[in-house]
Design a protein around this motif. Structure first.
Motif, PDB file in Angstrom:
ATOM      1  N   MET A   1       0.793  -1.130  -0.013  1.00  0.00           N
ATOM      2  CA  MET A   1       0.000  -0.151   0.114  1.00  0.00           C
ATOM      3  C   MET A   1       0.835   1.291   0.007  1.00  0.00           C
ATOM      4  SD  MET A   1      -2.950   0.933   2.824  1.00  0.00           S
ATOM      5  CE  MET A   1      -3.108  -0.762   3.304  1.00  0.00           C
ATOM      6  N   GLN A   2       0.593   2.170  -0.946  1.00  0.00           N
ATOM      7  CA  GLN A   2       1.332   3.391  -1.165  1.00  0.00           C
ATOM      8  C   GLN A   2       0.539   4.490  -0.764  1.00  0.00           C
ATOM      9  OE1 GLN A   2       2.590   2.278  -5.302  1.00  0.00           O
ATOM     10  NE2 GLN A   2       4.568   3.443  -4.509  1.00  0.00           N
ATOM     11  N   THR A   3       1.229   5.832  -0.760  1.00  0.00           N
ATOM     12  CA  THR A   3       0.335   7.088  -0.144  1.00  0.00           C
ATOM     13  C   THR A   3       1.276   7.899  -1.314  1.00  0.00           C
ATOM     14  OG1 THR A   3       1.668   7.728   1.459  1.00  0.00           O
ATOM     15  CG2 THR A   3      -0.256   6.398   2.067  1.00  0.00           C
ATOM     16  N   THR A   4       0.479   8.668  -2.012  1.00  0.00           N
ATOM     17  CA  THR A   4       0.999   9.854  -2.967  1.00  0.00           C
ATOM     18  C   THR A   4       0.107  11.037  -2.672  1.00  0.00           C
ATOM     19  OG1 THR A   4       1.516   7.908  -4.620  1.00  0.00           O
ATOM     20  CG2 THR A   4       1.379  10.117  -5.186  1.00  0.00           C
ATOM     21  N   THR A   5       0.849  12.019  -2.479  1.00  0.00           N
ATOM     22  CA  THR A   5       0.286  13.545  -2.499  1.00  0.00           C
ATOM     23  C   THR A   5       0.472  14.236  -3.774  1.00  0.00           C
ATOM     24  OG1 THR A   5       0.782  13.719  -0.124  1.00  0.00           O
ATOM     25  CG2 THR A   5       0.196  15.476  -1.251  1.00  0.00           C
ATOM     26  N   LEU A   6      -0.638  14.402  -4.597  1.00  0.00           N
ATOM     27  CA  LEU A   6      -0.774  14.983  -5.972  1.00  0.00           C
ATOM     28  C   LEU A   6      -0.892  16.309  -5.773  1.00  0.00           C
ATOM     29  CD1 LEU A   6      -3.014  11.914  -7.006  1.00  0.00           C
ATOM     30  CD2 LEU A   6      -0.642  12.570  -8.026  1.00  0.00           C
ATOM     31  N   SER A   7      -0.229  16.867  -6.775  1.00  0.00           N
ATOM     32  CA  SER A   7      -0.762  18.432  -7.001  1.00  0.00           C
ATOM     33  C   SER A   7      -0.537  18.636  -8.522  1.00  0.00           C
ATOM     34  CB  SER A   7       0.295  19.363  -6.464  1.00  0.00           C
ATOM     35  OG  SER A   7       1.647  19.308  -7.176  1.00  0.00           O
ATOM     36  N   PHE A   8      -1.031  19.601  -9.068  1.00  0.00           N
ATOM     37  CA  PHE A   8      -1.084  19.923 -10.441  1.00  0.00           C
ATOM     38  C   PHE A   8       0.235  19.947 -11.085  1.00  0.00           C
ATOM     39  CE2 PHE A   8      -5.359  20.211 -10.297  1.00  0.00           C
ATOM     40  CZ  PHE A   8      -5.912  20.970 -11.508  1.00  0.00           C
ATOM     41  N   SER A   9       1.258  20.210 -10.187  1.00  0.00           N
ATOM     42  CA  SER A   9       2.535  20.208 -10.536  1.00  0.00           C
ATOM     43  C   SER A   9       3.219  18.988 -10.751  1.00  0.00           C
ATOM     44  CB  SER A   9       3.585  21.512  -9.869  1.00  0.00           C
ATOM     45  OG  SER A   9       3.271  20.957  -8.573  1.00  0.00           O
ATOM     46  N   ASN A  10       2.770  18.049 -10.126  1.00  0.00           N
ATOM     47  CA  ASN A  10       3.407  16.816 -10.060  1.00  0.00           C
ATOM     48  C   ASN A  10       2.552  15.544 -10.690  1.00  0.00           C
ATOM     49  OD1 ASN A  10       1.682  15.647  -8.171  1.00  0.00           O
ATOM     50  ND2 ASN A  10       3.310  15.625  -6.489  1.00  0.00           N
ATOM     51  N   LEU A  11       1.249  15.977 -10.990  1.00  0.00           N
ATOM     52  CA  LEU A  11       0.557  14.772 -11.304  1.00  0.00           C
ATOM     53  C   LEU A  11       0.712  14.030 -12.746  1.00  0.00           C
ATOM     54  CD1 LEU A  11      -1.707  15.484 -13.948  1.00  0.00           C
ATOM     55  CD2 LEU A  11      -2.380  17.081 -12.124  1.00  0.00           C
ATOM     56  N   HIS A  12       1.668  14.843 -13.514  1.00  0.00           N
ATOM     57  CA  HIS A  12       2.313  14.106 -14.584  1.00  0.00           C
ATOM     58  C   HIS A  12       3.330  12.999 -14.464  1.00  0.00           C
ATOM     59  CE1 HIS A  12       5.073  17.009 -13.695  1.00  0.00           C
ATOM     60  NE2 HIS A  12       6.062  16.305 -14.281  1.00  0.00           N
ATOM     61  N   ASN A  13       3.803  12.948 -13.038  1.00  0.00           N
ATOM     62  CA  ASN A  13       4.652  11.898 -12.711  1.00  0.00           C
ATOM     63  C   ASN A  13       4.047  10.629 -12.280  1.00  0.00           C
ATOM     64  OD1 ASN A  13       7.113  13.594 -13.011  1.00  0.00           O
ATOM     65  ND2 ASN A  13       6.680  14.372 -11.004  1.00  0.00           N
ATOM     66  N   HIS A  14       2.815  10.695 -11.969  1.00  0.00           N
ATOM     67  CA  HIS A  14       1.969   9.529 -11.573  1.00  0.00           C
ATOM     68  C   HIS A  14       1.218   8.976 -12.407  1.00  0.00           C
ATOM     69  CE1 HIS A  14       3.943  10.584  -7.755  1.00  0.00           C
ATOM     70  NE2 HIS A  14       3.702  11.641  -7.955  1.00  0.00           N
ATOM     71  N   GLY A  15       1.013   8.791 -13.902  1.00  0.00           N
ATOM     72  CA  GLY A  15       0.419   8.272 -14.718  1.00  0.00           C
ATOM     73  C   GLY A  15      -1.235   8.513 -14.561  1.00  0.00           C
ATOM     74  N   GLU A  16      -1.793   7.533 -14.396  1.00  0.00           N
ATOM     75  CA  GLU A  16      -3.181   7.701 -14.292  1.00  0.00           C
ATOM     76  C   GLU A  16      -3.752   7.861 -12.694  1.00  0.00           C
ATOM     77  OE1 GLU A  16      -6.321   6.954 -16.327  1.00  0.00           O
ATOM     78  OE2 GLU A  16      -4.651   7.834 -17.914  1.00  0.00           O
TER      79      GLU A  16
END
Length: 196
Positions: A1-16
């Motif tokens: 299980m992973q946790t990821t904090t997304l923002s408009f500036s990093n969402l391109h790094n996290h695929g779908e």
């Protein structure tokens, strides 16, 4: 299980992952809870999903298990600020009662709103507690990285039963209210004990 904090500036790094989070929100809020919310391309969204917000995804092998949105209480986008404040100001059309807080909604760089919190209905009961702990851990660390010393949230009125178990220090900042088919209450979550 992973946790990821997304923002408009990093969402391109996290695929779908970003799109999958919004798809999971649709499943939770529109399909399961039957809330009338905006949707497009099988995703739920609202006016607070702007570059000012951050989104926490708890995920495993591409499957979103849970999510949280964090929005600064200083946010502004057109007539909107953040959900709790806008409800108090009466600009949400009465879907959330205006008397949800005992005092004026904060506008403070160290206070962020926690909203759109969900856990997928597909998660077996035996794993839910683990997911809840991951959510609290990610919410706390992400909030602190953003400079927050407290969070405010409109949450289930039974919050006292499980906040303590998850290591959260909180207090009620508004009355218990009936919204749709549930009882809810605004709380302030103190993050100062989590400061490093």
């Amino acid at each position: 299980m992973q946790t990821t904090t997304l923002s408009f500036s990093n969402l391109h790094n996290h695929g779908e992952l970003f799109a999958n989070l919004f798809r999971a929100r649709k499943q939770s809020f529109i399909v399961q809870k039957k809330w009338e919310l905006p949707e497009a391309e099988d995703m739920e969204f609202d006016q607070y999903d702007t570059p000012q917000s951050r989104w926490i995804a708890i995920h495993d092998n591409g499957l979103v298990l849970a999510g949280i949105r964090l929005t600064p209480t200083t946010a502004r986008c057109g007539v909107y600020s953040y959900m709790i404040r806008d409800a108090q100001r009466g600009i949400l059309g009465g879907t959330i009662p205006q008397n949800l807080l005992d005092e004026d909604a904060p506008v403070d760089e160290q206070a962020w709103e926690c909203s759109r919190v969900f856990v997928s209905h597909d998660i077996p009961q035996m794993y839910r507690r683990k997911v809840h702990f991951k959510m609290v851990e990610a919410m706390t660390s992400s909030s602190r990285e953003l400079g927050a010393s407290r969070l405010i949230a409109l949450t289930g009125a039974n919050w006292q039963r499980w906040y303590g178990r998850c290591g959260l220090e909180a207090q009620a900042i508004g009355p218990v209210m009936r919204i749709d088919d549930g009882d809810f209450q605004c709380v302030s979550i103190d993050l100062t004990a989590k400061m490093h």
